[in-house]
Structures are given as structure tokens and as C-alpha cells.
Motif scaffolding. Structure first.
Motif, PDB file in Angstrom:
ATOM      1  N   SER A 264     -17.616  20.309  -7.241  1.00  0.00           N
ATOM      2  CA  SER A 264     -19.066  20.310  -7.134  1.00  0.00           C
ATOM      3  C   SER A 264     -19.688  20.559  -8.504  1.00  0.00           C
ATOM      4  N   ARG A 265     -20.859  20.049  -8.703  1.00  0.00           N
ATOM      5  CA  ARG A 265     -21.526  20.118 -10.005  1.00  0.00           C
ATOM      6  C   ARG A 265     -21.541  21.533 -10.579  1.00  0.00           C
ATOM      7  N   ALA A 266     -21.760  22.520  -9.735  1.00  0.00           N
ATOM      8  CA  ALA A 266     -21.853  23.901 -10.191  1.00  0.00           C
ATOM      9  C   ALA A 266     -20.551  24.428 -10.777  1.00  0.00           C
ATOM     10  N   PHE A 267     -19.431  23.775 -10.476  1.00  0.00           N
ATOM     11  CA  PHE A 267     -18.132  24.293 -10.895  1.00  0.00           C
ATOM     12  C   PHE A 267     -17.478  23.458 -11.993  1.00  0.00           C
ATOM     13  N   ARG A 268     -18.240  22.547 -12.599  1.00  0.00           N
ATOM     14  CA  ARG A 268     -17.699  21.763 -13.709  1.00  0.00           C
ATOM     15  C   ARG A 268     -17.728  22.603 -14.976  1.00  0.00           C
ATOM     16  N   THR A 269     -16.655  22.553 -15.721  1.00  0.00           N
ATOM     17  CA  THR A 269     -16.529  23.391 -16.913  1.00  0.00           C
ATOM     18  C   THR A 269     -16.824  22.642 -18.208  1.00  0.00           C
ATOM     19  N   SER A 270     -16.902  21.323 -18.139  1.00  0.00           N
ATOM     20  CA  SER A 270     -17.208  20.520 -19.325  1.00  0.00           C
ATOM     21  C   SER A 270     -17.548  19.104 -18.881  1.00  0.00           C
ATOM     22  N   GLY A 271     -17.853  18.263 -19.863  1.00  0.00           N
ATOM     23  CA  GLY A 271     -18.131  16.865 -19.562  1.00  0.00           C
ATOM     24  C   GLY A 271     -16.885  16.019 -19.466  1.00  0.00           C
ATOM     25  N   ASP A 272     -15.735  16.621 -19.700  1.00  0.00           N
ATOM     26  CA  ASP A 272     -14.463  15.911 -19.605  1.00  0.00           C
ATOM     27  C   ASP A 272     -14.062  15.820 -18.137  1.00  0.00           C
ATOM     28  N   LYS A 273     -14.138  14.614 -17.576  1.00  0.00           N
ATOM     29  CA  LYS A 273     -13.889  14.461 -16.142  1.00  0.00           C
ATOM     30  C   LYS A 273     -12.449  14.780 -15.752  1.00  0.00           C
ATOM     31  N   ALA A 274     -11.517  14.591 -16.680  1.00  0.00           N
ATOM     32  CA  ALA A 274     -10.114  14.833 -16.362  1.00  0.00           C
ATOM     33  C   ALA A 274      -9.725  16.302 -16.489  1.00  0.00           C
ATOM     34  N   GLU A 275     -10.537  17.087 -17.188  1.00  0.00           N
ATOM     35  CA  GLU A 275     -10.243  18.514 -17.364  1.00  0.00           C
ATOM     36  C   GLU A 275     -10.488  19.261 -16.057  1.00  0.00           C
ATOM     37  N   ARG A 276      -9.731  20.298 -15.821  1.00  0.00           N
ATOM     38  CA  ARG A 276      -9.898  21.068 -14.586  1.00  0.00           C
ATOM     39  C   ARG A 276     -11.158  21.927 -14.651  1.00  0.00           C
ATOM     40  N   GLY A 277     -11.914  21.867 -13.579  1.00  0.00           N
ATOM     41  CA  GLY A 277     -13.093  22.702 -13.470  1.00  0.00           C
ATOM     42  C   GLY A 277     -12.750  24.036 -12.832  1.00  0.00           C
ATOM     43  N   ASP A 278     -13.774  24.738 -12.363  1.00  0.00           N
ATOM     44  CA  ASP A 278     -13.556  26.019 -11.693  1.00  0.00           C
ATOM     45  C   ASP A 278     -13.210  25.754 -10.238  1.00  0.00           C
TER      46      ASP A 278
END
Length: 315
Positions: A264-278
Motif C-alpha cells: 500500500s502507498r503508505a508502506f512504500r520506502t522509496s521510488g524503487d518499485k523492486a525494493e522491499r517496502g514496509d
């Protein structure tokens, strides 16, 4: 690998070949998951079809025999997001439903402390396949009967079309029935029958409608798009889960993935789509809605974050 990582069940998507062999592919269009486009002998099979009301161009399983598809090599469907997986492109081949049943039987024979691994078999595009002379209810029921799985307690069948779940029951498949629901749109079996007047997924979730559907289709559970439980701001809403539980239905959600492209948008950690978010916080909030299970591409992450037996009313 999924079993080794702690998965309680394996969820394949099931489609058919021209000669009625059931195979495991995300879609019946296979240019994104195999090397079919690299085979000059199959170049003339490339075509455009309407699948569930959407025009799709590529190569389709129902235009090939199993003997032809057996020689293809498989590829990562999302190579730009999962390059580590894509590094293994070409190492494997398409599996049949029969192959997976044999794997699960072998695993069951060995035994494991957490109990047998289940099968959650998604029947894909049933109305479409029936229209081209490949009735998946008949083919799937026959496959389960051959393998001794028709009344196996490990079996769950699911679909975005409730009609095929009922048809499987009529053919003696006694596995648990789970109905998949999208956030928007309408199930294609109803669209094919009723056109623009088709009942939408959202309308099917209204209390009276859901109770009626659960009774008519003999449902044991429903499975919801993750976006129906948690919004872009990361706010989770247990209302749908509570509504289904009140009817005695289990509730599942799909698909929990760790990459920024999917959280979800709130848990994205960067603009890198392949990087793991929260992904961990998102998973915890989804679990807090009371769902009985989640579908995830990385079962080890679910076990790591929640531990075993963390989901569901009875576990």
C-alpha cells in the motif's frame, strides 16, 4: 521451496491445453511466463482473443497440445521486479496439475510436524474455457478422481466464478469451496449471462446477497483483494471480515508481496518499485482484520513476521 518455507497450502492457477491436459499457469496466455515466443515453429499461433471481455494478444494454452507445451521453458513473470528469480529463467518446465498432486502426496507420505500441505486450486476463466469446448469442471473433477483427491481433506477449490464451484460439487468434488472477489467489476460467468445487468462483486458482498450466495454455492469461505481490507493510507477495515465471519465463512486475502510496487502507498520506502517496502507493518495490519489466512509470494516472510498459527479464529 514454499513447503520448506512454511506454507500451509499451495495455490496454483489451472488452465487447459487443447487436448484437455490441466496445467499450472497464471494465465492461459503464456508469452509472459514461458519462452514460447522464441520458438519459430509456434510463430503462427500468436493471435488476439477476448478473454473475460478483455482483448489479449499472445500465445494461448488451448491452442497447444500438452506434447507441444511440455518442451517450453518457464520464465519469471515480473523480471523487472524480481531479477533474482529471473536469473533462473529457462531452468524449469510447465507442470501439470497431476504433477503437483503427486508432489503433495509424496510430501504427505513423509509427514511434517505442522501437518499436511493443502492444495488451493484456482479454476481460471471457466466460462471462457467452456465456450471453446474445454469444460474445466469436467476436466478438473476427472483429474481429482484419477488421483484420489475428490474427497481429500487437503483440497480447496476456488474461483472468481461461483458457477464452476457449484458444478464441481455436482461432479462429486467435495473439497472446500472459496469464492474469489475483486474490488471492482463483476464475475464473468454473470456477465456472460446477464450482460451489463450482471451483479457486481461489490453487490455480492452486501449482507443478504452474500448469505444467499454462500447458501446456493455451498461456500466455506471468500477470498478478497487485499485492497478491500486496507487502503492506500494503510488504514485497515475489518468490516468485510466480520460480515463474512457472522455467516460462518472463512476469509482469506491476496496477494501479500513485499516490493514497493505492491505494498500500500503508505508502506512504500522509496521510488524503487523492486525494493522491499514496509511489508511487515502492512502484513500485521491485514492480519489484525481477523482474516483466516493470507496468500503470499514469500511464505517465509509471513512466518517470520507472524509466526505459525497467527491467523484465523480457530488457530
Amino acid at each position: 521451496m514454499a513447503v520448506a518455507q512454511g506454507a500451509d497450502a499451495i495455490e496454483p492457477d489451472i488452465v487447459s491445453t487443447r487436448d484437455g491436459v490441466l496445467i499450472l499457469r497464471h494465465e492461459n496466455e503464456i508469452s509472459g511466463t514461458t519462452d514460447v515466443a522464441d520458438h519459430a515453429s509456434f510463430a503462427d499461433r500468436r493471435t488476439t482473443k477476448e478473454i473475460d471481455g478483455v482483448a489479449v494478444t499472445g500465445w494461448f494454452t488451448e491452442d497447444f497440445t500438452w506434447a507441444e507445451l511440455e518442451g517450453l521453458r518457464i520464465r519469471e513473470r515480473l523480471p523487472h521486479l524480481r531479477p533474482a528469480s529471473a536469473a533462473h529463467d529457462g531452468e524449469g518446465r510447465i507442470q501439470r496439475l497431476a504433477d503437483l498432486l503427486a508432489i503433495l502426496d509424496e510430501d504427505d507420505a513423509r509427514g511434517r510436524p505442522a501437518g499436511p500441505v493443502g492444495l488451493v486450486a484456482e479454476i481460471k476463466h471457466a466460462t471462457y474455457f467452456a465456450s471453446v469446448g474445454l469444460p474445466l469442471d469436467e476436466l478438473v473433477a476427472a483429474e481429482y478422481a484419477r488421483a484420489g483427491w475428490s474427497d481429500d481433506p487437503r483440497l480447496t477449490v476456488e474461483s472468481f466464478e461461483s458457477s464452476v464451484l457449484m458444478e464441481l460439487g455436482d461432479r462429486g468434488v467435495s473439497g472446500r469451496r472459496v469464492y474469489l472477489l475483486e474490488k471492482a467489476g463483476a464475475p464473468f460467468d454473470l456477465v456472460a449471462r446477464d450482460g451489463s445487468a450482471a451483479t457486481t462483486y461489490r453487490e455480492q458482498l452486501e449482507p443478504a446477497a452474500l448469505a444467499d450466495l454462500a447458501r446456493r454455492a455451498g461456500l466455506d469461505g471468500i477470498s478478497l483483494d487485499k485492497k478491500m481490507l486496507i487502503d492506500g493510507a494503510g488504514v485497515a477495515d475489518p468490516a468485510l471480515v466480520d460480515r463474512a465471519h457472522a455467516l460462518g465463512l472463512d476469509v482469506f486475502t491476496w496477494t501479500l508481496r513485499p516490493e514497493n510496487a505492491f505494498v500500500s502507498r503508505a508502506f512504500r520506502t522509496s521510488g524503487d518499485k523492486a525494493e522491499r517496502g514496509d511489508w511487515r507493518t502492512e502484513l500485521e495490519r491485514v492480519a489484525a482484520t481477523g482474516v483466516d489466512g493470507v496468500f503470499a509470494d514469500y511464505p517465509d516472510l509471513v512466518v517470520e513476521a507472524l509466526g505459525r498459527d497467527a491467523l484465523g479464529r480457530d488457530s
